[in-house]
Design a protein around this motif. Structure first.
Motif, short mmCIF file in Angstrom:
data_model
loop_
_atom_site.label_atom_id
_atom_site.label_comp_id
_atom_site.label_asym_id
_atom_site.label_seq_id
_atom_site.Cartn_x
_atom_site.Cartn_y
_atom_site.Cartn_z
N PRO A 112 -0.90 7.81 -4.41
CA PRO A 112 -2.11 8.41 -3.84
C PRO A 112 -3.40 7.80 -4.37
CG PRO A 112 -1.07 9.91 -5.41
CD PRO A 112 -0.11 8.79 -5.18
N ASP A 113 -3.40 7.31 -5.60
CA ASP A 113 -4.61 6.72 -6.15
C ASP A 113 -4.88 5.34 -5.56
OD1 ASP A 113 -4.92 8.98 -7.68
OD2 ASP A 113 -4.04 8.11 -9.49
N VAL A 114 -3.82 4.59 -5.32
CA VAL A 114 -3.98 3.28 -4.68
C VAL A 114 -4.51 3.48 -3.26
CG1 VAL A 114 -2.74 1.27 -3.77
CG2 VAL A 114 -2.23 2.13 -6.07
N ARG A 115 -3.89 4.40 -2.52
CA ARG A 115 -4.37 4.68 -1.16
C ARG A 115 -5.82 5.14 -1.18
NH1 ARG A 115 -2.17 9.35 2.96
NH2 ARG A 115 -3.09 10.68 1.34
N SER A 116 -6.15 5.96 -2.14
CA SER A 116 -7.50 6.51 -2.23
C SER A 116 -8.54 5.41 -2.47
CB SER A 116 -7.56 7.53 -3.36
OG SER A 116 -8.86 8.07 -3.49
N LEU A 117 -8.29 4.55 -3.43
CA LEU A 117 -9.28 3.52 -3.76
C LEU A 117 -9.39 2.47 -2.65
CD1 LEU A 117 -8.63 3.05 -7.58
CD2 LEU A 117 -10.50 4.27 -6.46
N LYS A 118 -8.26 2.10 -2.04
CA LYS A 118 -8.33 1.16 -0.92
C LYS A 118 -9.08 1.78 0.26
CE LYS A 118 -4.41 -1.95 -1.71
NZ LYS A 118 -3.20 -2.56 -1.08
N SER A 119 -8.86 3.06 0.51
CA SER A 119 -9.56 3.74 1.60
C SER A 119 -11.06 3.85 1.29
CB SER A 119 -8.97 5.13 1.81
OG SER A 119 -7.63 5.06 2.22
N PHE A 120 -11.38 4.12 0.04
CA PHE A 120 -12.78 4.19 -0.39
C PHE A 120 -13.49 2.87 -0.07
CE2 PHE A 120 -15.49 5.66 -4.33
CZ PHE A 120 -16.55 5.93 -3.48
N VAL A 121 -12.82 1.77 -0.36
CA VAL A 121 -13.39 0.45 -0.08
C VAL A 121 -13.49 0.21 1.42
CG1 VAL A 121 -12.99 -2.03 -0.26
CG2 VAL A 121 -12.69 -0.57 -2.27
N LEU A 122 -12.41 0.48 2.16
CA LEU A 122 -12.42 0.24 3.61
C LEU A 122 -13.51 1.04 4.30
CD1 LEU A 122 -11.26 -0.83 6.27
CD2 LEU A 122 -9.61 1.06 6.22
N PHE A 123 -13.62 2.32 3.99
CA PHE A 123 -14.61 3.14 4.67
C PHE A 123 -16.03 2.73 4.29
CE2 PHE A 123 -11.13 6.61 4.50
CZ PHE A 123 -10.43 5.97 5.52
N SER A 124 -16.20 2.28 3.06
CA SER A 124 -17.51 1.75 2.65
C SER A 124 -17.84 0.48 3.43
CB SER A 124 -17.53 1.47 1.15
OG SER A 124 -17.31 2.64 0.39
N LEU A 125 -16.85 -0.38 3.61
CA LEU A 125 -17.07 -1.61 4.38
C LEU A 125 -17.48 -1.29 5.82
CD1 LEU A 125 -14.05 -3.79 3.16
CD2 LEU A 125 -16.46 -4.13 2.60
N ARG A 126 -16.91 -0.23 6.38
CA ARG A 126 -17.29 0.17 7.73
C ARG A 126 -18.77 0.57 7.77
NH1 ARG A 126 -11.80 3.58 9.57
NH2 ARG A 126 -10.59 1.71 10.10
N GLY A 127 -19.19 1.36 6.81
CA GLY A 127 -20.59 1.74 6.75
C GLY A 127 -21.50 0.55 6.51
#
Length: 525
Positions: A112-127
């Protein structure tokens, strides 16, 4: 086809966990969600090939990346067909040497932490991509940032990364987010001048008019130019409100009259029976009601099934014709703010505020200003967001509120007056969500003036978030080392308990509680 989705990128995530049914809370269908996943997977593979080429992507390649990422932001595109068409465009630019990355690998990542940090990066890249896109259309390009988008996207597909490596990627993404907002600030001020404070009426004058929603100032300028001398008034909506502060828009185009309505989540009621067309330049468009769907137009990356879309040529003739057909209101009509106000003020960006830095510092030293608050961010539909209105009402008279983004509509028409003994308004609207850059510039300048760090200032950040541009801002604030941020109305669903614990320990990030308790914790007494 009975498809089910997985989406937890925005604050609406069902049950504060994820939307997993046939449609998301935002109204996005599982079909569209799947199309956006396919597009994201194609972009990740495309970015990897550009990295392998060993150089910064060419401008047209970077533009395609930005358009693709921007398209996947919440409430931008509800049309699976246009999303798939963009995926095909990526495929055409990237002859297949490897299959597209399968987003299910990320969504079903067992750690869950790997998914969380990768998602944090992906969603930031979208913004970040949204801000980068707005800067690009105004001619501002950063090859360094373009290269970072590629390397960060490629890293998302990597397996076996350590937590240290993932946290390092989060830090780098935050730093890039700040540079992206800086780039857009330079683009906007370079094209339209430094914003100046201006009072914006909420009354719609009689006669034909057009409502413009979103963030893209270039689209606004193009529409203003095309409506000159046609007897059509232009009104901003939601995040377009700060356009009034830019001299090259407000002063050059007197038919930019005022602001219509409030934040994006109220559009379905505020646009009911409106006798004018609405142009969506970016998010946030909501599922349309029949009562006004025939008056909606989209442009840029925004798309909705069955709605007329204005392509990259920005020929707004169909919007103009519709405005003249509808004719507008027969009499001047007030569309009041959320708290009943008749006008709002905007234009307090970094240049306007820092011109008075000496006075502000002296007011603090003289005890006239006790504390600064940054209260704002993305608005949304939860009733609990009334928190931000109540918090603003409770702040003492010797405090100043900086606000920005559509969350400002929760408080920007409150009659809070001026700080006693100064001419400084108690509410300073810094601008759009990307103008968090302005707020940071102001904070850094004040810290310099007081000879201290930002975290030592009498400044508290009480933020609301909704979509991926807010995620981009949060990651930038964290990368700058800013602590004690209060975030609400809930913490992001994509942040795992383990990641939240680190953010709490390292940055003292906390969820909002009640206005009374939070204000007491900040000011004491």
């Amino acid at each position: 086809m009975d498809e089910r989705m997985f989406c937890f990128q925005c604050e609406q995530a069902a049950g504060c966990t994820a939307c997993t049914g046939a449609a998301g809370v935002c109204g996005k269908s599982a079909e569209t969600a799947a199309a956006q996943d396919r597009l994201t997977g194609a972009l990740i593979t495309y970015a990897g090939q550009l990295v392998d080429a060993g150089r910064a992507p060419a401008p047209e390649q970077a533009l395609l990346l930005m358009q693709g990422l921007f398209t996947t932001i919440t409430n931008v595109n509800f049309d699976a067909a246009t999303v798939d068409a963009l995926t095909e465009k990526v495929h055409a630019a990237c002859p297949a040497v490897a299959p597209d990355y399968d987003m299910q690998r990320l969504w079903h990542e067992p750690d869950p932490d790997v998914r969380s940090l990768k998602s944090f990066v992906l969603f930031s890249l979208r913004g970040m991509a949204a801000y980068n896109y707005h800067a690009r259309v105004l001619g501002r390009i950063s090859p360094e940032l373009d290269r970072f988008f590629c390397t960060a996207l490629e890293t998302l597909s990597a397996e076996g990364l350590s937590m240290d490596e993932l946290w390092a990627l989060v830090q780098k993404t935050g730093e890039a987010s700040y540079r992206c907002m800086e780039l857009l600030d330079a683009a906007n001020t370079g094209a339209f001048g430094d914003p100046v404070p201006v009072e914006v009426p909420l009354t719609i004058e009689k006669g034909p008019f057009i409502v413009v929603s979103g963030h893209d100032l270039f689209d606004m300028q193009q529409l203003l130019e095309q409506t000159k001398g046609k007897g059509i008034h232009i009104y901003t909506h939601s995040e377009m409100l700060p356009a009034h502060g830019y001299p090259e828009l407000k002063q050059k185009y007197p038919h930019l009259k005022g602001n219509f309505g409030t934040a994006w989540q109220n559009q379905q009621t505020e646009f009911e029976d409106i006798p004018a067309p609405i142009l969506f330049t970016t998010n946030c468009i909501m599922p349309l009601r029949e009562s006004y769907a025939d008056r909606v137009f989209t442009t840029s990356v925004v798309s909705y099934p069955g709605i007329v879309h204005i392509d990259e040529g920005r020929d707004f003739s169909p919007v103009i014709r519709r405005a003249l057909e509808l004719g507008g209101y027969k009499e001047d009509t007030l569309v009041p703010g959320m708290n009943g106000g008749k006008a709002v003020v905007t234009g307090f960006a970094h240049d306007a505020v820092l011109r008075h830095a000496g006075e502000i510092v002296q007011a603090v030293k003289d005890g006239k200003i006790r504390h600064f608050f940054l209260v704002g961010g993305c608005d949304g539909t939860r009733p609990s967001r009334r928190y931000y209105t109540e918090f603003a009402k409770l702040t003492p008279q010797d405090t100043v509120i900086l606000t920005l983004a559509c969350g400002k509509f929760r408080l920007n028409d409150l009659p809070l007056g001026n700080v006693p003994g100064t001419g400084l308004p108690r509410i300073l609207d810094v601008g759009q969500c990307n103008d968090a850059y302005s707020a940071i510039r102001i904070a850094l300048a004040l810290a310099d003036a007081f000879g201290c760090g930002v975290n030592d200032l009498p400044l508290s950040l009480v933020l609301c978030w909704f979509e991926q541009k807010a995620v981009c801002i949060l990651i930038a604030l964290l990368a700058l080392g800013i602590k004690n941020i209060r975030l609400g109305p809930t913490l992001p669903a994509f942040l795992s308990p383990g990641v939240v614990q680190v953010l709490q320990q390292k940055y003292d990030l906390k969820a909002v509680t009640t206005p009374e308790d939070d204000l007491h914790a900040i000011l004491g007494g």
